[in-house]
Enzyme design. Sequence first.
Site, short mmCIF file in Angstrom:
data_model
loop_
_atom_site.label_atom_id
_atom_site.label_comp_id
_atom_site.label_asym_id
_atom_site.label_seq_id
_atom_site.Cartn_x
_atom_site.Cartn_y
_atom_site.Cartn_z
N ILE A 55 3.11 6.32 8.13
CA ILE A 55 2.44 4.87 8.95
C ILE A 55 3.46 3.76 8.24
O ILE A 55 3.31 2.45 8.93
CB ILE A 55 0.99 4.65 8.90
CG1 ILE A 55 0.66 4.70 7.30
CG2 ILE A 55 0.37 5.56 9.58
CD1 ILE A 55 -0.75 4.37 7.02
N ALA A 76 -4.85 7.50 6.03
CA ALA A 76 -5.00 6.93 4.63
C ALA A 76 -4.86 7.99 3.57
O ALA A 76 -4.98 8.92 3.40
CB ALA A 76 -6.39 6.31 4.49
N TYR A 142 -9.27 2.97 -4.77
CA TYR A 142 -9.42 3.42 -3.47
C TYR A 142 -10.21 2.23 -2.46
O TYR A 142 -9.76 2.06 -1.58
CB TYR A 142 -9.92 4.60 -3.36
CG TYR A 142 -10.45 5.20 -1.83
CD1 TYR A 142 -9.65 5.45 -0.87
CD2 TYR A 142 -11.79 5.41 -1.69
CE1 TYR A 142 -9.98 5.64 0.24
CE2 TYR A 142 -12.37 5.55 -0.51
CZ TYR A 142 -11.36 5.78 0.63
OH TYR A 142 -11.67 6.15 1.82
#
Length: 318
Positions: A55, A76, A142
């Site tokens: 991405i 992700a 995160y």
Amino acid sequence: MAKRTVLVTGGAGFIGSHIVDKLIARGDKVIIVDNLSTGRLEYLNPLAKFYKLDIREDLSEIFKKYNIDYVIHQAAQIDVQQSIKDPSFDGDVNIIGTTNLLEHCCKYNIKKIIYASTAAVYGQPKYLGVDEEHPINPISYYGISKHTPEHYIKVFSQLYGLNYTILRYSNVYGIRQGFTSEGGVISIFIDKFLSGERPIIYGDGKQTRDFIYVDDIVRANIIALEKGDNEAINISCNHQTSLNQLIMMMKSILAVDLNPIYKSAKLGDIKYNYLSNKKAKEVLGWTPNYGLSEGLEEIFAYYQSLYQAKVEIAVSRK
């Protein structure tokens, strides 16, 4: 309903592949972008167009070629411990990767982006159930790297009119979840039980989580294509289950009698947590179809078949 063209990032992964399957079953055209770092080729729907891309790369040719209507962004870096070991990589994938995608969305005038966020943005709960008005105070890199894109999404919306829905997931479980992801405690426990090993609990097992079945996550994403414009919404069961309770349920369903091994709690681990899903009900008209026991029953046969395949491969190699 008119046929839609939907780009799904992470469409070869655990949640993304289920979303792809549902979109195709509804008659939509689906393009997948996945670098296969955690996604798997066998999860790819053969009716989707697949591009092995990161991405963070230039996605212009895909957007030009397919006249994309919607983007469902699932790709992700999701491992909390990995984010602690390598915060730069974590931020690069989750923040830079998302901003790259947002720039493409605006340049090519997509109708809407659905962004997969997480309960980790809230940090240690100040009250339960945690609703969308709860203070944002992530306690892991995160959590930071998943929340930061929410700000970018909102500003892209303000500047360029990009429509969005942010979905903050509680602890997702289900078919196709791997055995190594920190978030996959259920699949990890099942793998241990089927292997005849005692599962490991870090802490006293009284810590609670809000487990949501992947099919309910998929349904929320599909609904969000048409509803929940410019909102951040929790997707959860609105119910807390302790790890000790989870172990008891799984022992009963799997008919095993293995007790867990308890080890020291991990630094920064949240003790008690569950998310309110009141806003999801009001804005999306969504409620979960699966309780934990129903979800566990449904996935048991899947994991048992995987374990049997592992055993057969091991035997054949001897």
